[in-house]
Scaffold this motif. Structure first.
Motif, PDB file in Angstrom:
ATOM      1  N   PRO A   1       4.072  -8.738  -2.041  1.00 28.05           N
ATOM      2  CA  PRO A   1       3.766  -7.421  -2.637  1.00 28.05           C
ATOM      3  C   PRO A   1       2.342  -7.288  -3.122  1.00 28.05           C
ATOM      4  O   PRO A   1       1.879  -6.181  -3.406  1.00 28.05           O
TER       5      PRO A   1
ATOM      6  N   GLY B   1       0.136  -4.726  -6.027  1.00 22.31           N
ATOM      7  CA  GLY B   1       0.737  -3.408  -6.162  1.00 22.31           C
ATOM      8  C   GLY B   1      -0.159  -2.262  -5.754  1.00 22.31           C
ATOM      9  O   GLY B   1       0.292  -1.121  -5.649  1.00 22.31           O
TER      10      GLY B   1
ATOM     11  N   GLU C   1       0.889  -1.619  -1.406  1.00 17.31           N
ATOM     12  CA  GLU C   1       2.201  -2.221  -1.188  1.00 17.31           C
ATOM     13  C   GLU C   1       2.581  -2.226   0.283  1.00 17.31           C
ATOM     14  O   GLU C   1       2.428  -1.220   0.972  1.00 17.31           O
TER      15      GLU C   1
ATOM     16  N   PRO D   1       8.217  -5.140   0.823  1.00 13.30           N
ATOM     17  CA  PRO D   1       7.838  -6.157  -0.171  1.00 13.30           C
ATOM     18  C   PRO D   1       9.031  -6.969  -0.652  1.00 13.30           C
ATOM     19  O   PRO D   1      10.134  -6.448  -0.800  1.00 13.30           O
TER      20      PRO D   1
END
Length: 237
Positions: A160, A163, A166, A170
């Motif tokens: 992932p 963030g 993304e 993920p």
């Protein structure tokens, strides 16, 4: 262009924009996730694997979660889910791992839930109690496979990252915070006490579901505005 035609075009644009926002919001929240998303290093925690159904015409029929063998925990137990059967697999570790409770040579490496179903538009939560959590890492990644009744298998195993960008699938990730850190949310109890048999309900979905709710609200407003404009134009005509 008549006022009625103009209103129709505006209504169509507003409605399409609203539906687009709703679709994006739904997609943004339809990941397999760990909730809550943070826990304290060295603690015992209850975490939930939240599994939404992304298909329109198939049920989710199985979930396989892989626990990280490089950061194993000595105690793992699952909470019964009505209609589902949980199978816990314990494996010999490639090399012994030292933990607060001693040296581990075997640990739970996989949990499979099957026998039930998650219908389109629904989600299910699978609770796991585990600990003590490792103190030598700040994340635990749980790669997962989600199987549908049409035979499709979605692998939630991509890193992932931070963030900001993304990936499409993920892996569920639990962030670990230092012991005694202030200003951070933690899951579970301290390493000196094990979790109760009945744990509290899990936390909210996180940022994705917040954005999803906002997006759906904006989409509904857009559709309503389009319909109102069209109705006014018709009444004037």
């Amino acid at each position: 262009m008549t006022s009625l035609s103009h209103a129709r075009r505006l209504g169509a644009v507003a409605s399409l924009a609203g539906l687009g926002v709703i679709a994006l919001a739904t997609a943004a929240s339809a990941h397999v996730t760990v909730n809550p998303k943070t826990a304290e290093q060295g603690s015992y925690a209850k975490i939930s694997f939240r599994v939404p159904n992304e298909e329109d015409n198939a049920d989710t029929t199985k979930l396989v979660v892989n626990l990280p063998a490089d950061h194993p925990v000595s105690s793992v137990s699952v909470r019964p889910v009505p209609g589902w059967t949980a199978k816990v697999v314990e494996s010999k570790l490639p090399a012994p791992v030292k933990t607060e409770g001693g040296e581990l040579t075997k640990a739970v490496t996989q949990i499979t839930w099957s026998g039930g179903k998650i219908e389109p538009g629904q989600f299910e939560e699978f609770d796991v109690s585990l600990g003590p959590l490792p103190a030598d890492t700040d994340t635990m990644t749980f790669k997962a496979d989600q199987t549908y009744s049409n035979g499709e298998v979605v692998k939630w195993e991509q890193d992932p990252g931070d963030g900001s960008n993304e990936p499409e699938h993920p892996a569920p990730t639990l962030k670990l915070t230092p012991k005694g850190a202030t200003g951070t949310a933690t899951a579970g109890l301290t390493a000196q006490s094990k979790p109760a048999a009945k744990a509290d309900a899990s936390s909210d979905d996180g940022t994705a579901r917040v954005l999803g709710g906002v997006g759906i609200g904006v989409g509904v407003i857009g559709i309503a505005v389009g319909g109102y404009g069209l109705a006014r134009a018709r009444s004037r005509a």
